[in-house]
Design a protein around this motif. Structure first.
Motif, PDB file in Angstrom:
ATOM      1  N   ALA A  42       0.673  -1.133   0.207  1.00 15.34           N
ATOM      2  CA  ALA A  42      -0.066   0.028   0.059  1.00 15.34           C
ATOM      3  C   ALA A  42       0.862   1.162  -0.043  1.00 15.34           C
ATOM      4  N   ALA A  43       1.792   1.315   0.778  1.00 20.96           N
ATOM      5  CA  ALA A  43       2.863   2.323   0.757  1.00 20.96           C
ATOM      6  C   ALA A  43       3.638   2.620  -0.766  1.00 20.96           C
ATOM      7  N   SER A  44       3.856   1.471  -1.272  1.00 22.82           N
ATOM      8  CA  SER A  44       4.639   1.668  -2.491  1.00 22.82           C
ATOM      9  C   SER A  44       3.492   2.178  -3.574  1.00 22.82           C
ATOM     10  N   GLN A  45       2.214   1.899  -3.458  1.00 19.24           N
ATOM     11  CA  GLN A  45       1.199   2.196  -4.365  1.00 19.24           C
ATOM     12  C   GLN A  45       0.896   3.756  -4.233  1.00 19.24           C
ATOM     13  N   GLU A  46       0.989   4.077  -2.815  1.00 22.45           N
ATOM     14  CA  GLU A  46       0.994   5.501  -2.408  1.00 22.45           C
ATOM     15  C   GLU A  46       2.003   6.337  -3.099  1.00 22.45           C
ATOM     16  N   GLU A  47       3.363   5.768  -2.849  1.00 20.62           N
ATOM     17  CA  GLU A  47       4.521   6.521  -3.201  1.00 20.62           C
ATOM     18  C   GLU A  47       4.436   6.629  -4.778  1.00 20.62           C
ATOM     19  N   ARG A  48       3.693   5.664  -5.349  1.00 17.15           N
ATOM     20  CA  ARG A  48       3.887   5.931  -6.948  1.00 17.15           C
ATOM     21  C   ARG A  48       2.846   6.850  -7.423  1.00 17.15           C
ATOM     22  N   GLY A  49       1.761   6.668  -6.636  1.00 15.82           N
ATOM     23  CA  GLY A  49       0.724   8.053  -6.886  1.00 15.82           C
ATOM     24  C   GLY A  49       1.300   9.424  -6.449  1.00 15.82           C
ATOM     25  N   VAL A  50       2.125   9.495  -5.374  1.00 15.43           N
ATOM     26  CA  VAL A  50       2.506  10.843  -5.263  1.00 15.43           C
ATOM     27  C   VAL A  50       3.759  11.134  -6.425  1.00 15.43           C
TER      28      VAL A  50
END
Length: 105
Positions: free
Chosen positions: A3-11
């Motif tokens: 979830a963190a890596s998906q959030e980072e990719r979104g940012v």
């Protein structure tokens, strides 16, 4: 972690969008490349950051890397006299290893 890596990719996607839609047009219209730097590419934007520490011996470069990484590796040789007369690349990985050589490529 996923979830963190998906959030980072979104940012990162949003930051790139802001750059390409707002900053890049301003750079192009002001001929920024002529005076300073060419526009950043998507590959450069997405690349891992790299930091280079230079300085005379015994000024705290190795100690700073130890502090930043939280590592107390035997490869970090800290002594009062010059002890790290070579370069060292510190990268993230599952296990610690040393690649011998005298040139970075």
């Amino acid at each position: 972690a996923e979830a963190a890596s998906q959030e980072e990719r979104g940012v990162m996607r949003r930051l790139w969008q802001l750059y390409s839609e707002s900053v890049l047009p301003a750079e192009e219209s002001s001929y920024f490349e002529h005076f300073k730097l060419r526009p950043i590419t998507r590959e450069e934007f997405e690349a891992s950051p790299q930091v280079l520490l230079l300085g005379q011996y015994s000024t705290g470069k190795t100690s700073m890397v130890k502090w930043l990484t939280g590592s107390n590796s035997a490869h970090f040789d800290v002594r009062p006299q010059p002890s790290t007369d070579k370069f060292m690349a510190v990268v993230h990985g599952e296990q610690e290893r040393l690649i011998n050589g005298n040139a970075a490529a």
